[in-house]
Design an enzyme around this catalytic site. Structure first.
Site, PDB file in Angstrom:
ATOM      1  N   LYS A  94      35.684  52.068  12.795  1.00 20.69           N
ATOM      2  CA  LYS A  94      36.004  50.827  13.504  1.00 20.69           C
ATOM      3  C   LYS A  94      37.341  50.335  12.956  1.00 20.69           C
ATOM      4  O   LYS A  94      37.726  50.697  11.841  1.00 20.69           O
ATOM      5  CB  LYS A  94      34.908  49.780  13.212  1.00 20.69           C
ATOM      6  CG  LYS A  94      34.846  48.647  14.189  1.00 20.69           C
ATOM      7  CD  LYS A  94      33.868  48.905  15.310  1.00 20.69           C
ATOM      8  CE  LYS A  94      33.825  47.723  16.263  1.00 20.69           C
ATOM      9  NZ  LYS A  94      32.906  47.943  17.365  1.00 20.69           N
ATOM     10  N   GLY A 194      25.406  33.826  25.033  1.00 18.50           N
ATOM     11  CA  GLY A 194      26.682  34.507  25.230  1.00 18.50           C
ATOM     12  C   GLY A 194      26.760  35.066  26.638  1.00 18.50           C
ATOM     13  O   GLY A 194      25.996  35.951  27.014  1.00 18.50           O
TER      14      GLY A 194
HETATM   15  P1  NAD Z   1      32.775  38.635  24.917  1.00 19.65           P
HETATM   16  O1  NAD Z   1      33.791  38.164  23.949  1.00 19.65           O
HETATM   17  O2  NAD Z   1      33.184  39.033  26.293  1.00 19.65           O
HETATM   18  O3  NAD Z   1      31.623  37.538  25.097  1.00 19.65           O
HETATM   19  C1  NAD Z   1      31.068  36.821  24.044  1.00 19.65           C
HETATM   20  C2  NAD Z   1      30.671  35.460  24.622  1.00 19.65           C
HETATM   21  O4  NAD Z   1      29.931  34.772  23.602  1.00 19.65           O
HETATM   22  C3  NAD Z   1      31.850  34.574  24.996  1.00 19.65           C
HETATM   23  O5  NAD Z   1      31.649  34.055  26.301  1.00 19.65           O
HETATM   24  C4  NAD Z   1      31.823  33.470  23.930  1.00 19.65           C
HETATM   25  O6  NAD Z   1      32.294  32.211  24.415  1.00 19.65           O
HETATM   26  C5  NAD Z   1      30.356  33.415  23.598  1.00 19.65           C
HETATM   27  N1  NAD Z   1      30.030  32.824  22.294  1.00 19.65           N
HETATM   28  C6  NAD Z   1      30.720  32.916  21.126  1.00 19.65           C
HETATM   29  N2  NAD Z   1      30.083  32.218  20.168  1.00 19.65           N
HETATM   30  C7  NAD Z   1      28.953  31.704  20.730  1.00 19.65           C
HETATM   31  C8  NAD Z   1      27.881  30.905  20.256  1.00 19.65           C
HETATM   32  N3  NAD Z   1      27.837  30.495  19.013  1.00 19.65           N
HETATM   33  N4  NAD Z   1      26.910  30.562  21.124  1.00 19.65           N
HETATM   34  C9  NAD Z   1      26.948  30.971  22.412  1.00 19.65           C
HETATM   35  N5  NAD Z   1      27.943  31.722  22.922  1.00 19.65           N
HETATM   36  C10 NAD Z   1      28.935  32.087  22.091  1.00 19.65           C
HETATM   37  O7  NAD Z   1      32.014  39.840  24.183  1.00 19.65           O
HETATM   38  P2  NAD Z   1      31.153  40.991  24.837  1.00 19.65           P
HETATM   39  O8  NAD Z   1      32.021  42.174  25.081  1.00 19.65           O
HETATM   40  O9  NAD Z   1      30.328  40.428  25.945  1.00 19.65           O
HETATM   41  O10 NAD Z   1      30.199  41.388  23.612  1.00 19.65           O
HETATM   42  C11 NAD Z   1      29.124  40.550  23.237  1.00 19.65           C
HETATM   43  C12 NAD Z   1      28.516  41.073  21.954  1.00 19.65           C
HETATM   44  O11 NAD Z   1      28.060  42.416  22.168  1.00 19.65           O
HETATM   45  C13 NAD Z   1      29.494  41.162  20.770  1.00 19.65           C
HETATM   46  O12 NAD Z   1      28.791  40.889  19.588  1.00 19.65           O
HETATM   47  C14 NAD Z   1      29.938  42.622  20.777  1.00 19.65           C
HETATM   48  O13 NAD Z   1      30.332  43.070  19.481  1.00 19.65           O
HETATM   49  C15 NAD Z   1      28.665  43.301  21.223  1.00 19.65           C
HETATM   50  N6  NAD Z   1      28.875  44.599  21.867  1.00 19.65           N
HETATM   51  C16 NAD Z   1      29.680  44.686  22.966  1.00 19.65           C
HETATM   52  C17 NAD Z   1      29.886  45.923  23.577  1.00 19.65           C
HETATM   53  C18 NAD Z   1      30.731  46.056  24.814  1.00 19.65           C
HETATM   54  O14 NAD Z   1      30.704  47.121  25.464  1.00 19.65           O
HETATM   55  N7  NAD Z   1      31.481  45.023  25.196  1.00 19.65           N
HETATM   56  C19 NAD Z   1      29.258  47.068  23.061  1.00 19.65           C
HETATM   57  C20 NAD Z   1      28.416  46.941  21.942  1.00 19.65           C
HETATM   58  C21 NAD Z   1      28.246  45.698  21.353  1.00 19.65           C
END
Ligand code: NAD
Length: 367
Positions: A94, A194
């Site tokens: 990463k 989220g």
């Molecule tokens: P993103 O940044 O698009 O969305 C995250 C959302 O969470 C945002 O809308 C943000 O405003 C909200 N948020 C932040 N803090 C918060 C809180 N305290 N309470 C409520 N909402 C809050 O990210 P994503 O790509 O949707 O990923 C979400 C999670 O999944 C992350 O932890 C990421 O590491 C994990 N993940 C994502 C992927 C992927 O393919 N995008 C793959 C594996 C894991």
């Protein structure tokens, strides 16, 4: 984004690299700096036994460098287990870039970062993560082939988030089957924390199936939009964790499952996308087990994204990626049965199966 609740002064007391609790047998850590573009990045390569270390690049405004280092180490280790449990021939790695993605990221910085990745000759392969996007990966592709998650226009697999959401949906259905006796989510009360890239697609699946979805996000505008688009209800209570729901889906931050929140949780199932959901894997996995809350291990059910980008390396298309992601349903059920049969937590069960795969490959290689 800090994925474990560790206070900055505790981090600074430890030796910065080998002394970090999260160091955990990393093979290589690379610090990248470029004065002209302002790039400060760290690449963590945890384990390459199963293949090149693949994992996304996160750009985040860390409070200090120790936090950034701790984050990259924990995330890269997580990638080792995610790929291993998903049957992919990939190791774990990463990267993090220190800075505000909205105000400090430039194409020149991304290009320079790509040059650092290139210098590792394919031992580390990047992709997008929080704070980086498909267009960023396209820029990196101009200077190195060791990048995935590039746009479909450039021959890549595009944004992995919808496939991640599909895998989380599959894992959640498997958990519902194991806990409630049916994988039908119609009428189930589900809280999605989220509403970002993954959360929104998950909400789409859930509402289409007739689940009663409540949502929460610190971004009020986005939350309102998603609520209106899918007919989801906005959670307006004081305490999200004590919400009266069947399933809690963390899709925002890591470490939301800790001693404090577990005490208050009413949900009987936890299944979400966020990485490193358990603040302390051993302690909090056990607490959930004792409370009878079924936890679908995060690195198992959020693997759809890596399964999708893996297609760029071994040349399979979207259909194959979705088929492999659908199989998260079966793997999740197997992990639950293994955990019950062996009296371990679901997290430990998934870890031990992943570790065995790595150990077996190591033995084969030694022959
Ligand atoms: P993103 O940044 O698009 O969305 C995250 C959302 O969470 C945002 O809308 C943000 O405003 C909200 N948020 C932040 N803090 C918060 C809180 N305290 N309470 C409520 N909402 C809050 O990210 P994503 O790509 O949707 O990923 C979400 C999670 O999944 C992350 O932890 C990421 O590491 C994990 N993940 C994502 C992927 C992927 O393919 N995008 C793959 C594996 C894991």
């Amino acid at each position: 984004m800090i994925t474990e609740v560790i206070k900055a002064d505790e981090l600074t007391k430890a030796d910065p690299v080998f002394g970090q609790a999260s160091f955990n047998e990393h093979e290589q850590i690379v610090f990248c700096h470029d004065k002209d573009t302002g790039l400060k990045a760290i690449i963590g390569i945890h384990n390459t036994v199963l293949g090149p270390a693949l994992g996304g690049t996160r750009m985040w405004k860390y409070a200090n460098e120790w936090e950034a280092l701790n984050d990259v180490l924990r995330l890269s280790r997580g990638m080792t287990y995610k790929s291993a449990i998903s049957g992919l021939n990939l190791g774990g790695g990463k990267a993090v870039i220190i800075g505000d993605a909205r105000t400090e990221k430039t194409p020149e910085m991304m290009r320079k970062f790509g040059e650092f990745i290139h210098s590792l000759s394919g031992k580390y392969i990047t992709a997008e993560d929080v704070g980086t996007t498909t267009p960023d990966m396209d820029i990196i592709r101009d200077v190195t082939p060791h990048v995935t998650g590039i746009s479909e226009a450039k021959g890549g697999s595009g944004n992995p988030s919808p496939v991640t959401a599909y895998g989380v949906y599959m894992g959640m259905k498997a958990a519902a089957k194991y806990k409630f006796g049916s994988d039908r989510l119609e009428g189930k009360k589900i809280l999605v924390q989220g509403t970002g890239h993954v959360g929104e697609t998950l909400i789409d699946y859930l509402t289409k199936e007739g689940a009663m979805v409540q949502i929460s996000d610190i971004n009020e505008v986005r939350m309102q939009e998603v609520a209106a688009r899918y007919g989801a209800q906005i959670f307006r209570g004081d305490d999200l964790y004590s919400a009266d729901v069947d399933i809690y889906a963390p899709c925002a931050l890591g470490a939301t499952i800790n001693g404090d929140t577990i005490e208050r949780l009413k949900a009987k199932v936890i299944a979400g996308a966020a990485n490193n959901q358990l603040a302390n894997e051993a302690v909090h996995g056990k607490m959930l087990q004792e409370k009878g809350i079924l936890y679908a291990p995060d690195f198992l059910i959020n693997a759809g994204g890596i399964i999708n980008v893996y297609g760029e390396i071994v040349k399979y298309g979207k259909d194959e990626a979705l088929k492999r992601t659908e199989n998260i349903y079966n793997t999740t059920l197997e992990i639950f049965s293994f955990a019950d049969a062996n009296g371990v937590t679901t997290h430990q069960a998934a870890m031990s199966i992943a570790e065995k795969r790595i150990a077996d490959r190591k033995k084969e290689m030694a022959k």
